[in-house]
Design a protein around this motif. Structure first.
Motif, PDB file in Angstrom:
ATOM      1  N   GLU A  10      32.755 -24.531  -5.718  1.00 55.72           N
ATOM      2  CA  GLU A  10      32.908 -23.923  -7.128  1.00 55.72           C
ATOM      3  C   GLU A  10      33.977 -23.945  -7.786  1.00 55.72           C
ATOM      4  OE1 GLU A  10      28.930 -23.654  -6.718  1.00 55.72           O
ATOM      5  OE2 GLU A  10      29.933 -23.042  -8.630  1.00 55.72           O
ATOM      6  N   ASN A  12      37.828 -25.608  -9.550  1.00 57.10           N
ATOM      7  CA  ASN A  12      38.044 -26.839 -10.169  1.00 57.10           C
ATOM      8  C   ASN A  12      38.422 -27.961  -9.097  1.00 57.10           C
ATOM      9  OD1 ASN A  12      38.324 -28.368 -12.360  1.00 57.10           O
ATOM     10  ND2 ASN A  12      40.314 -27.634 -12.973  1.00 57.10           N
ATOM     11  N   ASN A  39      29.208 -30.869 -11.982  1.00 57.34           N
ATOM     12  CA  ASN A  39      30.096 -29.831 -12.637  1.00 57.34           C
ATOM     13  C   ASN A  39      29.998 -28.550 -11.784  1.00 57.34           C
ATOM     14  OD1 ASN A  39      32.186 -29.214 -14.035  1.00 57.34           O
ATOM     15  ND2 ASN A  39      31.184 -29.015 -15.969  1.00 57.34           N
ATOM     16  N   ARG A  41      28.563 -24.897 -11.008  1.00 58.43           N
ATOM     17  CA  ARG A  41      27.961 -24.019 -11.912  1.00 58.43           C
ATOM     18  C   ARG A  41      28.309 -23.936 -13.245  1.00 58.43           C
ATOM     19  NH1 ARG A  41      22.885 -23.966  -9.513  1.00 58.43           N
ATOM     20  NH2 ARG A  41      23.035 -23.816  -7.366  1.00 58.43           N
ATOM     21  N   ARG A  42      29.424 -24.759 -13.461  1.00 58.13           N
ATOM     22  CA  ARG A  42      29.968 -24.562 -14.608  1.00 58.13           C
ATOM     23  C   ARG A  42      29.356 -25.459 -15.781  1.00 58.13           C
ATOM     24  NH1 ARG A  42      33.848 -26.008 -10.961  1.00 58.13           N
ATOM     25  NH2 ARG A  42      33.930 -28.203 -11.679  1.00 58.13           N
ATOM     26  N   THR A  43      29.803 -25.286 -17.075  1.00 56.82           N
ATOM     27  CA  THR A  43      29.234 -25.789 -18.295  1.00 56.82           C
ATOM     28  C   THR A  43      30.216 -26.675 -18.863  1.00 56.82           C
ATOM     29  OG1 THR A  43      29.761 -24.143 -19.620  1.00 56.82           O
ATOM     30  CG2 THR A  43      27.524 -24.371 -18.776  1.00 56.82           C
ATOM     31  N   ARG A  45      26.708 -28.819 -18.403  1.00 57.52           N
ATOM     32  CA  ARG A  45      26.130 -29.417 -17.148  1.00 57.52           C
ATOM     33  C   ARG A  45      26.262 -30.941 -16.960  1.00 57.52           C
ATOM     34  NH1 ARG A  45      21.321 -26.177 -15.301  1.00 57.52           N
ATOM     35  NH2 ARG A  45      20.659 -28.284 -14.239  1.00 57.52           N
TER      36      ARG A  45
END
Length: 337
Positions: A10, A12, A39, A41-43, A45
């Motif tokens: 999760e 970077n 990506n 759970r980030r935006t 998507r």
């Protein structure tokens, strides 16, 4: 059952922008649907989507001002879809035989978004340009594409007679992967060309003969035939158009050249075949009188079935149809340039 899982951790981590082929292949071999979230759970998507029918695609979340990327690649289609309340662009392949190579393209696009912060439009276009530059070599267009390009040049020539070369070049949208070959404020044009004795044309997808809601669509059926030395080769037609653009609208030359390149034409490829119009092009309004398949054809199917059905192409024969009355004045002066 659909597997929905982030790739990597999760944090970077650049590795999360990559879906390994070995992992994808496991889902494909089991015919199991899966969504790999590249990506995390980030935006935004960025989802690598595997369908139970054995297809792969990339779903890219679009921001409020992001446009759907346009594909210049004949085998790559991009359309807007809705998923979990999000507006997304779906990048998909139309021929399964190139699935492994398409996988690499999807990863390259995803990497530009996840790691480098590019928009979907920027990421796709930059990837395609980089690959085309890497693989560029003089190409010889097949007969079907050469015939299609001749038909589009004849329509562009007619538009220029009415609106000028600036407008005619700007209206040429086909090489950019748009649904219709030409787009003008008052109407759109789809050009279909053939060297056969009948006006039988291949239609690519349900959207190609679907008018935009705000303006009509016209189909121009062009028949050409092989001619003698007094007739025109494709390079001669291209050079004639380029010369006219240089004289009348020099600022449009770069756009014209870029579209030629996107069409697959190269000035270094030999091409000395002569062509002439077999007869006057047939101009038809795309309305209830034109034989065609509409997107509503699939509306009667259950939603879960509709997602699995794709009509990539079909054929129509307009040989015996009468020309539509009162076509636009810009569609009355056809000739090979």
């Amino acid at each position: 059952m659909i597997a929905d899982a982030p790739v990597g951790d999760e944090k970077n981590n650049p590795e999360s922008s990559y879906a390994s082929w070995s992992r994808v292949e496991k889902f494909l071999s089991k015919r199991q649907a899966a969504i790999l979230r590249l990506n995390g759970r980030r935006t935004p998507r960025v989802d690598y989507v595997i369908s139970e029918t054995g297809n792969i695609a990339l779903h890219l979340q679009l921001g409020p001002r992001h446009q759907v990327p346009r594909s210049p690649l004949p085998l790559v289609r991009i359309e807007e879809v809705a998923y979990e309340g999000l507006r997304m662009a779906r990048v998909r392949l139309t021929q399964d035989r190139l699935l492994r190579d398409f996988h690499d393209l999807l990863n390259a696009v995803a990497d530009r978004i996840v790691v480098h912060g590019r928009t979907p439009d920027q990421a796709f276009n930059e990837t395609v340009r980089a690959w085309m530059a890497l693989l560029h070599q003089p190409r010889s267009l097949g007969a079907e594409k050469r015939i299609g390009l001749l038909g589009e040049l004849s329509v562009m020539n007619s538009l220029a007679d009415k609106f000028g070369w600036d407008t005619a070049v700007a209206a040429w949208k086909g090489p950019e992967g748009e649904e219709h070959d030409f787009g003008l404020p008052a109407f759109d044009i789809e050009v279909k060309s053939t060297a056969a004795e009948t006006r039988t044309h291949t239609i690519h997808g349900l959207g190609q003969l679907t008018p935009n809601p705000d303006r009509p669509l016209w189909l121009v059926s062009v028949q050409i035939t092989r001619g003698g030395t007094q007739d025109r080769t494709l390079p001669e037609c291209i050079n004639a158009v380029r010369r006219r653009i240089s004289e009348a609208a020099p600022g449009a030359v770069s756009t014209f050249d870029r579209h030629l390149n996107m069409s697959g034409w190269s000035p270094d490829a030999p091409d000395d075949e002569h062509w002439t119009l077999r007869n006057a092009p047939l101009v038809l309004a795309v309305d209830e009188h034109l034989p065609r398949l509409e997107p509503s054809l699939l509306d009667s199917l259950p939603e879960e079935t509709r997602r699995l059905v794709s009509i990539d192409q079909y054929r129509i024969d307009v040989t015996h149809l009468p020309a539509s009355p009162d076509p636009p004045a810009a569609l009355r002066a056809f000739r090979l340039p």
